[in-house]
Design an enzyme around this catalytic site. Structure first.
Site, PDB file in Angstrom:
ATOM      1  N   GLU A  23     -12.975   3.366   4.970  1.00  0.00           N
ATOM      2  CA  GLU A  23     -13.015   2.934   6.370  1.00  0.00           C
ATOM      3  C   GLU A  23     -14.360   3.126   7.070  1.00  0.00           C
ATOM      4  OE1 GLU A  23      -8.718   3.836   8.133  1.00  0.00           O
ATOM      5  OE2 GLU A  23      -9.494   5.482   6.940  1.00  0.00           O
ATOM      6  N   PHE A  55      -8.096   2.334  11.593  1.00  0.00           N
ATOM      7  CA  PHE A  55      -6.850   2.881  12.125  1.00  0.00           C
ATOM      8  C   PHE A  55      -7.021   3.397  13.557  1.00  0.00           C
ATOM      9  CE2 PHE A  55      -3.127   5.827  11.868  1.00  0.00           C
ATOM     10  CZ  PHE A  55      -2.223   5.001  11.242  1.00  0.00           C
ATOM     11  N   ARG A  66      -7.929  -0.899   8.567  1.00  0.00           N
ATOM     12  CA  ARG A  66      -9.188  -0.203   8.251  1.00  0.00           C
ATOM     13  C   ARG A  66      -9.858   0.440   9.476  1.00  0.00           C
ATOM     14  NH1 ARG A  66     -13.415  -3.371   4.396  1.00  0.00           N
ATOM     15  NH2 ARG A  66     -14.291  -1.575   3.309  1.00  0.00           N
ATOM     16  N   PHE A  87      -6.117  -3.740   3.445  1.00  0.00           N
ATOM     17  CA  PHE A  87      -6.826  -3.432   4.695  1.00  0.00           C
ATOM     18  C   PHE A  87      -5.941  -2.739   5.727  1.00  0.00           C
ATOM     19  CE2 PHE A  87      -8.542  -7.556   3.055  1.00  0.00           C
ATOM     20  CZ  PHE A  87      -9.672  -7.016   2.464  1.00  0.00           C
ATOM     21  N   ALA A 122      -6.162   5.666   5.160  1.00  0.00           N
ATOM     22  CA  ALA A 122      -6.991   6.724   5.736  1.00  0.00           C
ATOM     23  C   ALA A 122      -8.179   7.059   4.841  1.00  0.00           C
ATOM     24  CB  ALA A 122      -6.169   7.980   6.025  1.00  0.00           C
ATOM     25  N   GLN A 132       0.810  -1.215   0.000  1.00  0.00           N
ATOM     26  CA  GLN A 132       0.000   0.000   0.000  1.00  0.00           C
ATOM     27  C   GLN A 132       0.846   1.268   0.000  1.00  0.00           C
ATOM     28  OE1 GLN A 132      -2.760  -2.060   3.224  1.00  0.00           O
ATOM     29  NE2 GLN A 132      -3.484   0.013   2.862  1.00  0.00           N
ATOM     30  N   THR A 139      -4.075  12.193   9.844  1.00  0.00           N
ATOM     31  CA  THR A 139      -3.814  13.121  10.939  1.00  0.00           C
ATOM     32  C   THR A 139      -2.359  13.589  10.919  1.00  0.00           C
ATOM     33  OG1 THR A 139      -3.442  11.245  12.418  1.00  0.00           O
ATOM     34  CG2 THR A 139      -5.647  12.213  12.387  1.00  0.00           C
ATOM     35  N   GLU A 169       0.506  -1.462   4.656  1.00  0.00           N
ATOM     36  CA  GLU A 169       0.886  -0.044   4.650  1.00  0.00           C
ATOM     37  C   GLU A 169       2.354   0.092   5.051  1.00  0.00           C
ATOM     38  OE1 GLU A 169      -1.780   2.645   6.623  1.00  0.00           O
ATOM     39  OE2 GLU A 169      -0.305   4.251   6.685  1.00  0.00           O
ATOM     40  N   ARG A 183      -5.888   8.507  16.467  1.00  0.00           N
ATOM     41  CA  ARG A 183      -7.183   8.395  15.780  1.00  0.00           C
ATOM     42  C   ARG A 183      -8.226   7.757  16.688  1.00  0.00           C
ATOM     43  NH1 ARG A 183      -9.732   8.973  10.715  1.00  0.00           N
ATOM     44  NH2 ARG A 183      -7.880   9.930   9.840  1.00  0.00           N
TER      45      ARG A 183
END
Lengths: 221, 843
Positions: free
Chosen positions: B787, B414, B412, B298, B581, B267, B512, B302, B380
């Protein structure tokens, strides 16, 4: 893709058509071990000519473990020498470049590797290649007629029955079998009999709708 | 009446339909005068509500006025790879043909959770058949630490091991089987150190991977002191394995210079490029990372796709041969991090109506052994501890506990889902306390006039949408009628209990980490008129590439089929952000739009001069040059225009760029506007529980979800359905179990139960809210959809609590940790039957 010439000579032995019955697995295995070059015993993709002199034959893969099989795969008879422990999935993916069936869990629990053997759906990762000798094997690559999609393939597109697509070939093979088995009379039955195929993206609604649509059209002729 | 895009699915009618599209923007303007006015006043008022901060760039100008819905972007275009997916021709990493002589890599993993390596003897491994190379930390020429944001993740453990499954060494062999066998020949001795698996104990001991963060709004202590009622409770929220069906995989090919080309299921190609370059100690431009698609991500790819690419790259450089690396499923599951488990607590004061006045919340995220993305994940969670409700004067504290586990990572939502869980528990608990239906209390606590600012200082834009969604869903799902039926049923039924719950979702959209809110695109028009678009986002099934192609087709007035994406490559679009995100389409779609807009302007300028047309009113539509003022004669097709532009020496290539405006957050004060906008949704779930066995079924689910003006209703519906199912799985069946030594026992689908067809609710009504464009100048007024729907699954958990609560005449709110497996449901039921004294927590 399907013709012999395209396979690396050292991973696919020349076809030997005479005199060997399908039942003489051990005998063939022993014979093969003495006849074929080293590479045959290691039927994985990267086993092309060893580039490193250090390479030695793997002891466990030597004599007695090679069988010759002649399945019909997507309508074409293939004669192949395989390690007796090779899974059908590895045979398809690593030797025959039929990579539509996926290795999701390699434990027969996710369904991504689903193909048909003699019309029945199987988890090809749990099926020994040696067991499909003489059998009809049908994979996702073999269900469409030239450029025309199989109705189930079209239904999957029409119902958005996929997201990442990784489970899709297995889902479609399972879905076709599900209808042929008579397990698609209603949504509840479809859900029950498709439960061996996981879709982590959760496109289940669309898949059930696709199977229902094809089942209905089959029923209505 | 607005039209709804909906999919209705149930056993009796078994229909699947997508209603025809209508001109939504006009209809929205007519049916929603208040909202439309609101948008207008904002756009003229502050001058900063739309577009970029400068406000005068083409992208910003175009988004202020919603364009007519004539473009094909609103079509429910099928996935761009749909035909390849159904024919098996879509290639994933392990399907790619490897170059001649490619080797297979395998990784040796630690069996010990915490300890010091006293011996790592790989002599026997090297002697195993087929083995070509073996690497340990000592062989790394560059950076040994590949922590993505903060240090803490050694590519290969050096002296200390920190979790079971941590990579110790890697090998390359001539076949996959030989590689797997050879790994087992390693002699590894690790002197154990005391492991820590309990995040609460870690937090108590101050064992954190990152510093604690606090957000505060008003005097929370005074609010608690003066509140008529105070409740407190705690909960454990379980983690989740990604179980992307395509496991971690890469293929690395050494190049003719010092570099490599990395094909990876990933990702975040740019970060992998950086880490591979740093490990090899070569410049970034020597590394190219490519991803065409993933078989699911998902969040699990990442940051945690990079280590395997780094190891394979080092082996590729050392051997001079291509390296394939594919983790077996069980090793993938043990070696990689998961969704963070959380321990949450609340102490909240509220009035007689159940309206929260203020209080204190503590969230402890179990981060595993290293920071990875945990700083932002716990942030988050804190940003979503309010979900859709005003917390009043509140303090929210987030801890990042260090445990000897794989480093937990993006998944997903986060952290957002874990944060929401505590306030949703509070809503149920408060409702039981004041003797109201939980839905009534939820509605009373929603953001509204005078209570429209979050505990981190962001004004909640479009909060009336939440009210509307809930009220519409109440009606469409017959909530109150079913509530009465269920209460009556439960009075009659001693063992089988039914439960019902409606839970909302408000989810903040933007990274964020502010700098990640940027994207690039590269657009080429070839002389036959075909168009290639590349952008920084990756495709993992969410339909991003489809949406971006739609954007380009819409801007250039051409067919979807004329636009193609090759793959995501770091040599096409550099310095990209992860596809995460929910921002993939928001960011990359805007960048692609910027590029397409430039090309369009160039072509129209050229056409006006070349064909002597009036520039004003000239535009591209349906593959032709057209004009709003007068006919374009003779007609000029897209292809002819491109040919002429080429001969006229017009550049037919453009780069696009986008950065999200307006967002900011000050960590020191814990205040700001971290989110460009919020996405909303709500779901109603009904369950049927056997309170003597704990087994249960989800019988019906109704969802209404906000995606603004949908970019692609078919794809968005799929995201909503799939997100709900994945969220439901997280809270019900997906249980991670470790043994006392920290070894994950649920490392495959036999023991780790993700939802399957049979878990699909028999009645599953999913609708997209229409007629409410995004109030912010997002891509065609759409909203992110990746998400937010995940958290719709919380209604299943709340419905289970509702069913259990009926055992006490709805007086007691039972604690129910997650996943709420039948085992946990049974234990909760038995505790309730044994009497309130045994229920603990929320009394």
């Amino acid at each position: 893709m399907m013709d012999h010439e395209s396979n690396p000579p050292d991973t696919e032995a020349p076809c030997q058509s005479s005199g060997v019955t399908r039942r003489t697995v051990m005998k063939v295995g022993a014979m093969s071990a003495t006849m074929v070059p080293l590479g045959v015993m290691v039927p994985w993709k990267a086993s092309a000519q060893p580039l490193d002199d250090k390479r030695q034959p793997a002891p466990g893969l030597a004599a007695g473990n090679v069988v010759e099989i002649s399945p019909r795969i997507n309508g074409t008879r293939r004669t192949l020498r395989v390690d007796a422990r090779t899974s059908l999935l590895d045979l398809l993916r690593e030797r025959l470049d039929l990579v539509g069936a996926k290795k999701g869990c390699d434990h027969g629990q996710c369904g991504a590797c689903t193909v048909h053997v003699n019309g029945r759906r199987v988890a090809s990762c749990l099926t020994l290649a040696a067991k499909v000798d003489g059998a009809e094997v049908l994979t996702i690559e073999g269900i469409s007629d030239g450029q025309a999609l199989h109705p189930m393939q079209q239904a999957f597109i029409d119902h958005d029955a996929l997201q990442c697509g990784y489970c899709t070939p297995g889902q479609i093979m399972a879905a076709i079998a599900c209808i042929e088995e008579g397990h698609a009379s209603n949504a509840a039955t479809i859900r029950e009999y498709m439960s061996g195929n996981i879709c982590r993206c959760g496109a289940y609604n669309g898949i059930v709708a696709a199977v229902e649509q094809i089942a209905r059209s089959v029923r209505e002729g | 009446m607005r039209t709804l895009t909906k999919r209705v699915f149930n056993t009796s009618r078994a229909t699947a339909e997508t209603t025809a599209e209508t001109d939504q923007s006009q209809e929205a303007a007519m049916s929603e005068p208040l909202l439309a006015l609101r948008i207008e006043s904002e756009s003229t008022g502050t001058g900063e509500a739309f577009g970029r901060l400068e406000g005068d760039e083409p992208v910003a100008r175009d988004t202020v006025t919603p364009r007519p819905a004539r473009e094909n972007s609103r079509h429910a275009q099928a996935h761009e790879s749909a035909i390849k997916h159904v024919t098996g021709r879509a290639r994933y990493i392990d399907d790619l043909p490897a170059p001649h002589g490619a080797l297979h890599a395998m990784v040796g993993l630690s069996d010990v959770a915490h300890g010091r390596i006293t011996r790592l003897d790989l002599g026997a491994v090297m002697e195993m058949p087929g083995v070509i190379d073996v690497i340990t930390a000592q062989h790394i020429p560059g950076h040994r630490d590949i922590g993505p944001v903060f240090p803490g993740d050694p590519m290969l453990a050096d002296e200390e091991v920190s979790y079971v499954g941590q990579p110790l060494f890697a090998i390359a062999a001539t076949s996959y089987l030989e590689a797997r066998r050879a790994v087992k020949a390693a002699v590894v001795e690790i002197a154990p150190l005391p492991p820590r698996f309990d995040p609460v104990a870690a937090a108590d001991a101050g064992e954190f991977v990152r510093p604690t963060h606090v957000q505060m709004s008003g005097d929370w202590q005074q609010a608690l002191e003066h509140a008529p009622h105070v409740l407190e409770a705690e909960q454990f929220v379980g983690g989740q394995e990604h179980f992307y069906l395509e496991g971690q995989a890469c293929l690395v090919v050494p190049g003719e210079d010092e570099g490599v080309t990395v094909y990876t299921s990933n990702q975040h190609p740019s970060e992998t490029q950086k880490l591979v370059a740093e490990v090899l100690d070569i410049p970034f431009h020597a590394v190219t990372v490519e991803n065409r698609r993933m078989g699911g991500g998902f969040g699990g790819k990442e940051t945690q796709a990079a280590p395997w690419a780094c190891m394979a790259a080092l082996l590729a450089r050392r051997t001079g041969r291509a390296i394939r690396l594919r983790l077996p499923r069980a090793e993938d599951t043990r070696a990689t991090g998961k969704r963070h488990p959380f321990h949450n607590r609340y102490r909240l004061g509220f009035d007689d109506e159940g309206v929260i006045l203020g209080g204190d919340m503590t969230l402890i995220g179990d981060c595993g052994h290293s920071p990875d993305l945990s700083e932002a994940v716990v942030d988050r969670a804190m940003f979503h501890a309010d979900n859709a409700y005003s917390l009043g004067a509140a303090r929210v504290t987030g801890h990042r506990a260090r445990t000897h586990m794989a480093s937990n990572t993006a998944f997903r939502g986060f952290g957002g889902p874990q944060g929401m869980m505590i306030v949703e528990q509070a809503m149920d608990d408060i409702a039981r306390h004041v003797g109201e239906d939980p839905l009534t209390v939820r509605k009373r606590n929603l953001y509204r006039i005078g209570r429209d600012t979050t505990h981190y200082g962001q004004h909640v834009d479009q909060y009336p949408l939440m009210v509307e969604i809930i009220e519409r869903l109440e009606r469409s799902s017959d909530y109150w009628q079913r509530r009465d039926e269920i209460r009556a049923f439960n009075r009659q039924s001693a063992v089988i209990k039914r439960g019902l719950a409606l839970t909302p979702v408000k989810f903040g959209i933007s990274f964020t980490a502010k700098h990640l809110n940027q994207a690039g695109a590269l657009l080429h028009v070839y002389t036959d008129g075909s168009v290639m678009i590349n952008h920084g986002g990756t495709e993992m099934g969410q339909g991003l590439h489809t949406k971006v192609c739609q954007v380009v087709a819409r801007e250039l007035g051409i067919d979807f089929e004329s636009v193609r994406i090759s793959a995501t490559r770091t040599d096409k679009v550099p310095n990209t952000s992860p596809t995460a995100a929910s921002s993939g389409a928001d960011l990359n779609g805007m960048a692609a739009r910027d590029a397409a807009t430039q090309i369009r302007q160039r072509l129209l300028d050229f056409a006006a001069e070349h064909y002597q047309f009036d520039r004003e009113g000239l535009h591209l539509e349906n593959g032709k040059l057209v004009s709003d003022i007068g006919a374009v004669t003779p007609a000029v097709s897209w292809g002819e225009l491109i040919q002429a532009a080429y001969l006229g020496r017009v550049s037919l290539s453009a780069t696009g760029f986008y950065s999200t405006p307006l967002i900011h957050y000050d960590r020191d004060s814990g205040q700001g506007r971290p989110f460009y906008y919020f996405a909303y949704g709500a779901s109603v779930s009904e369950v049927r529980v056997d309170t003597l066995s704990g087994e249960y079924r989800v019988e019906r689910v109704d969802i209404l979800h906000d995606v603004g003006d949908s970019l692609n209703p078919a794809i968005d519906l799929g995201q909503v359905e799939g997100g709900f199912i994945q969220g439901m799985g997280w809270l019900t069946s997906e249980e991670l179990k470790w043994n006392d030594d920290g070894r994950l026992l649920t490392d495959g689908p036999a023991t780790y139960k993700i939802p399957t067809f049979g878990d699909l609710p028999p009645i599953f009504n999913v609708e997209l809210l229409e007629g409410h464009p995004n109030s912010q100048a997002s891509l065609y007024r759409s909203k992110a959809v990746g998400e937010p729907p995940f958290m719709l699954g919380i209604s299943v958990w709340s419905a289970l609590r509702d069913a259990l609560s009926s055992l006490t005449g709805y007086r007691v709110s039972p604690p129910l940790d997650t996943p709420a497996t039948p085992e946990r449901v049974l234990m909760a039921a038995e505790a309730l039957r044994a009497g309130p004294a045994n229920v603990g927590a929320s009394r």
